[in-house]
Each structure stands twice: as C-alpha cells, then as structure tokens.
Design an enzyme around this catalytic site. Structure first.
Site, PDB file in Angstrom:
ATOM      1  N   ASP A  74       0.883  -1.248   0.133  1.00 23.48           N
ATOM      2  CA  ASP A  74      -0.104   0.129  -0.005  1.00 23.48           C
ATOM      3  C   ASP A  74       0.753   1.172   0.061  1.00 23.48           C
ATOM      4  O   ASP A  74       1.540   1.585   0.869  1.00 23.48           O
ATOM      5  CB  ASP A  74      -0.894  -0.115   1.193  1.00 23.48           C
ATOM      6  CG  ASP A  74      -1.984   1.210   1.278  1.00 23.48           C
ATOM      7  OD1 ASP A  74      -1.874   2.035   0.218  1.00 23.48           O
ATOM      8  OD2 ASP A  74      -2.811   1.221   2.164  1.00 23.48           O
ATOM      9  N   ARG A  99       1.376   9.889 -13.459  1.00 26.56           N
ATOM     10  CA  ARG A  99       1.699  11.246 -13.889  1.00 26.56           C
ATOM     11  C   ARG A  99       2.586  11.960 -13.373  1.00 26.56           C
ATOM     12  O   ARG A  99       2.944  11.559 -12.133  1.00 26.56           O
ATOM     13  CB  ARG A  99       0.258  11.890 -13.661  1.00 26.56           C
ATOM     14  CG  ARG A  99      -0.996  11.319 -14.592  1.00 26.56           C
ATOM     15  CD  ARG A  99      -2.094  12.375 -14.482  1.00 26.56           C
ATOM     16  NE  ARG A  99      -3.336  11.925 -14.680  1.00 26.56           N
ATOM     17  CZ  ARG A  99      -4.526  12.510 -14.930  1.00 26.56           C
ATOM     18  NH1 ARG A  99      -4.356  13.797 -15.096  1.00 26.56           N
ATOM     19  NH2 ARG A  99      -5.846  11.754 -15.189  1.00 26.56           N
ATOM     20  N   HIS A 140      -3.950   8.557 -23.764  1.00 25.78           N
ATOM     21  CA  HIS A 140      -4.006   7.190 -24.270  1.00 25.78           C
ATOM     22  C   HIS A 140      -3.109   7.204 -25.450  1.00 25.78           C
ATOM     23  O   HIS A 140      -3.067   8.243 -26.298  1.00 25.78           O
ATOM     24  CB  HIS A 140      -5.199   6.496 -24.530  1.00 25.78           C
ATOM     25  CG  HIS A 140      -5.786   5.944 -23.151  1.00 25.78           C
ATOM     26  ND1 HIS A 140      -5.372   5.056 -22.400  1.00 25.78           N
ATOM     27  CD2 HIS A 140      -6.973   6.284 -22.514  1.00 25.78           C
ATOM     28  CE1 HIS A 140      -5.895   4.563 -21.213  1.00 25.78           C
ATOM     29  NE2 HIS A 140      -6.817   5.578 -21.372  1.00 25.78           N
ATOM     30  N   ASP A 171       2.245   3.057 -27.459  1.00 22.96           N
ATOM     31  CA  ASP A 171       2.522   2.542 -26.345  1.00 22.96           C
ATOM     32  C   ASP A 171       3.822   1.682 -26.169  1.00 22.96           C
ATOM     33  O   ASP A 171       4.595   2.083 -25.295  1.00 22.96           O
ATOM     34  CB  ASP A 171       1.471   1.646 -25.502  1.00 22.96           C
ATOM     35  CG  ASP A 171       0.211   2.304 -24.766  1.00 22.96           C
ATOM     36  OD1 ASP A 171       0.473   3.589 -24.731  1.00 22.96           O
ATOM     37  OD2 ASP A 171      -0.572   1.804 -24.607  1.00 22.96           O
TER      38      ASP A 171
END
Length: 389
Positions: A74, A99, A140, A171
């Site tokens: 976590d 980001r 994307h 990508d």
C-alpha cells in the site's frame, strides 16, 4: 522437483542476469518494458497495490507480467513507502508510469530513491512527458500518436479516416522500447561512473523519433504529407494488401524491380499490365492486381508465392500466426503455463533469454523477494476469499 516447480523457479538467464529492477505497477507501456527486461534475464520485482493496477483480466493470463515476481504494498501507507525505498536501495533500475508528481507526493520520487541509492536508474514512462502544457493531463496511445503526425500516415487514403494500429505504435514502439533503450544506456553510464539518473521516456517523443526517416523523405520531396499517396503507405500498387477469393488478404511488398518482376510473373499478369513506372496508370495496375488476387484463395496464393523473392505473404490472424511454418521453425512463439505467447526477443548466442516463470500473481512472491533482496517486513500474500474474487 516437478515440471511445474521447475517452471516456477527463477533461474538467472539472459544478458541482464544479475540486474535488479523494481517496477511500480501500472498498465500499458510500463509493464511491457519491464517484461522485456525480465525476458532478458533481469530480476524484476513488481510492486502491486491493493485493488490492482493491471489489465482487468485473470492475472494468470497477463503475459506482460511473465518472468517477474510480485509483492503487494500500500503506497499510501508509511510501511509501503519504506518497503519501496528499501527495494530501490538494492535495485539497479526502478520503473514507474504515474502522472508527473505522483511518485514525489507518495515519497518515492527520484530524489528520495536516489538519496538511498545514487547509482539507481529511475525510469519514468508517460505519454506526454514530465513537462509541457499537457504533462498533467490524461491520455492514451491514440492521442499521443495523433499529435506526432504518426497516426495521419496510417490508412488507405486521405479521404478516409486514419486506421488505428491498436496500441502497438505509441505505447509499445514509441514508449516501452524507448524506455528500455534509455534504461539500458543509463545503466551502462551508472556502471561506468557510479552515478544514476532519471530517464524521461515520453511516448510522444519516442513516436516522433520513429518518423525520422519520413521527415527526411518529406524534406527531400520524396514523401507527400497525406496518407495513401506514398511508396510505403499503400499509395503504390505493389506495396499494399489485396483481398482473395475467400475473403482473406495477401500482403505485397515488391518494391525492388527484380522482386516486382517476379511478383507479376507469379501473379500471372506480366504481359497484361502497364509498366510500374507509368504513374498515370497506377490505378489500372492496382485494379489488375486486385482482380487477379480475387481469383484464388489466400491459401492458394500463399502456395504460389512460397519460397519466392516476390515479397508476398498471407495476412494471418493472431491465432493463425504461431502455426506459420517459418515462425514455428524458429520458435517465434512458445507455449508456457498453458498460454501460447511470443518468445523473448531479440536472440543472443551466449546468453539466451527464455520464458521461465508464468505471469506473477499480485503479492505472491513477497517471502521469496524478502529473502533474496534482504528486505524484511514485506507483507505476505493473502489470497482473496471466494466472496471477494
């Protein structure tokens, strides 16, 4: 040891054996880049987080996580951040695809990691890059290749919409492969100088770089800035795809004159079509080629052109490709853990890579990684209850 146990045992292999990589879980180009490093022998530990961050498919089928190990942390909890920094201290490379600013806010950005390990290569995978007007916005693959001009080149004609090449061009080609190149170059520098650095791999940068030859041709007057009008984009009747009698397709790439001569000879139209350099009659040539291909099935044409220098090949589906005789002979695809998948590439004569571990299940390797890397306190894997699955 059973065959299943042997498959699951991490065996150092490949030219990157001994290189340790931490991958912060994400989707798309980051996992693919980490898979490539793992295929080449790196020890890749993927940091998965509660709730998941990968493809929404069964983890056993997420091939981009093959050859890796996983721990579940976590990152919004102090213990999770501390564990990541402990791993980064022992790693050669860290890859993240958040980001800009997210890793810093979590406390695992470049400054924090490099303070613990000055030799670390910190690879950052984003679409827009770490700076610029769009850096903080979502995106994307299709948007990245759109603004670089790459998408504008793909399609049958200027009066038809551009064709979308899945996420392979942006990508993976413009993103993952450039991240891997950057990471390996920075790793070489770190091993030479003892100094690590940050690699900013932006899909827009990599995709733009892929168009370098086309920009040169355009500047020289050898490329029109519209699709379906050039030598390599389907504009030429001897470089494109044609439908066959059964609804299949054949791909033609007979660019050189000697290959073109063999192509039209085997096609059976050598004495029926205008000269290939008669640009004004290219429409007539294309129509003749198309009409001829429609007279036989894809399998029949594949047999006609098999073994020739005509540069013609059947267009196979993803399911058909592993069965092609050439790919089968080379072992281009392999079966592992019940999944047919592409084999590691490229190939090495002295340090071959291999698929030696199935896709990592989130958190399943915590104890093993803790022992191997000397990082205590990694939380053990707790399988979800049936009601939670």
């Amino acid at each position: 040891m059973t065959e299943a146990e042997a498959e699951a045992t991490p065996t150092p292999r490949g030219p990157l054996a001994g290189v340790r990589v931490v991958e912060l879980a994400g989707i798309g180009p980051g996992p693919f880049a980490a898979m490539l490093l793992a295929d080449l022998g790196a020890d890749v530990v993927r940091i998965d987080r509660p709730g998941g961050a990968g493809l929404r498919i069964d983890p056993d089928h997420d091939i981009t996580n093959r050859n890796k190990r996983s721990v579940l942390l976590d990152l919004k909890a102090p213990g999770g951040v501390a564990a990541v920094l402990d791993l980064a201290e022992r790693a050669d490379v860290l890859i993240e695809g958040n980001r800009p600013g997210v890793a810093e806010r979590l406390g695992i950005g470049p400054d924090a990691c490099l303070a613990r390990n000055p030799r670390l290569v910190y690879g950052r995978m984003t679409g827009w890059g770490q700076d610029g007007p769009l850096a903080g916005t979502a995106g994307h693959d299709i948007g990245y290749i759109a603004i670089t001009g790459a998408l504008s080149m793909i399609g049958a004609a200027a009066d038809q919409p551009p064709a979308v090449p899945a996420n392979l061009l942006g990508d993976y080609a413009g993103g993952s492969l450039y991240l891997v190149i950057g990471v390996l170059a920075a790793l070489q520098h770190a091993r030479t100088t003892g100094t690590g650095q940050v690699v900013d791999a932006a899909i827009v940068d990599g995709t733009a770089h892929l168009t370098a030859m086309i920009h040169g041709m355009m500047a020289a007057g050898g490329w029109q800035d519209r699709r379906g009008a050039n030598l390599l984009d389907g504009g030429a009747p001897f470089y494109g795809t044609y439908e066959t009698a059964d609804g299949g397709y054949m791909a033609v790439g007979a660019l050189e004159r000697k290959f073109y001569a063999e192509f039209i000879d085997l096609l059976g139209i050598a004495d029926q079509v205008p000269a290939r350099d008669d640009f004004a009659r290219w429409g007539e040539l294309r129509a003749a080629v198309a009409a001829r291909f429609r007279t036989r099935t894809r399998a029949e044409w594949a047999e006609v052109f098999e073994g020739s220098d005509a540069c013609v090949a059947p267009v196979l589906s993803l399911r058909e490709a592993p069965g092609h005789p050439h790919l089968a002979a080379r072992g281009t695809f392999v079966a592992h853990a019940g999944i047919t998948q592409p084999a590691p590439a490229p190939r090495f004569s002295a340090t071959p890579g291999a698929v030696h571990r199935p896709p990592a299940r989130p958190g399943a390797d915590a104890a093993e990684v803790a022992a191997d890397w000397g990082v205590p306190g990694l939380p053990p894997y707790e399988p979800a209850k049936e009601s939670e699955q």
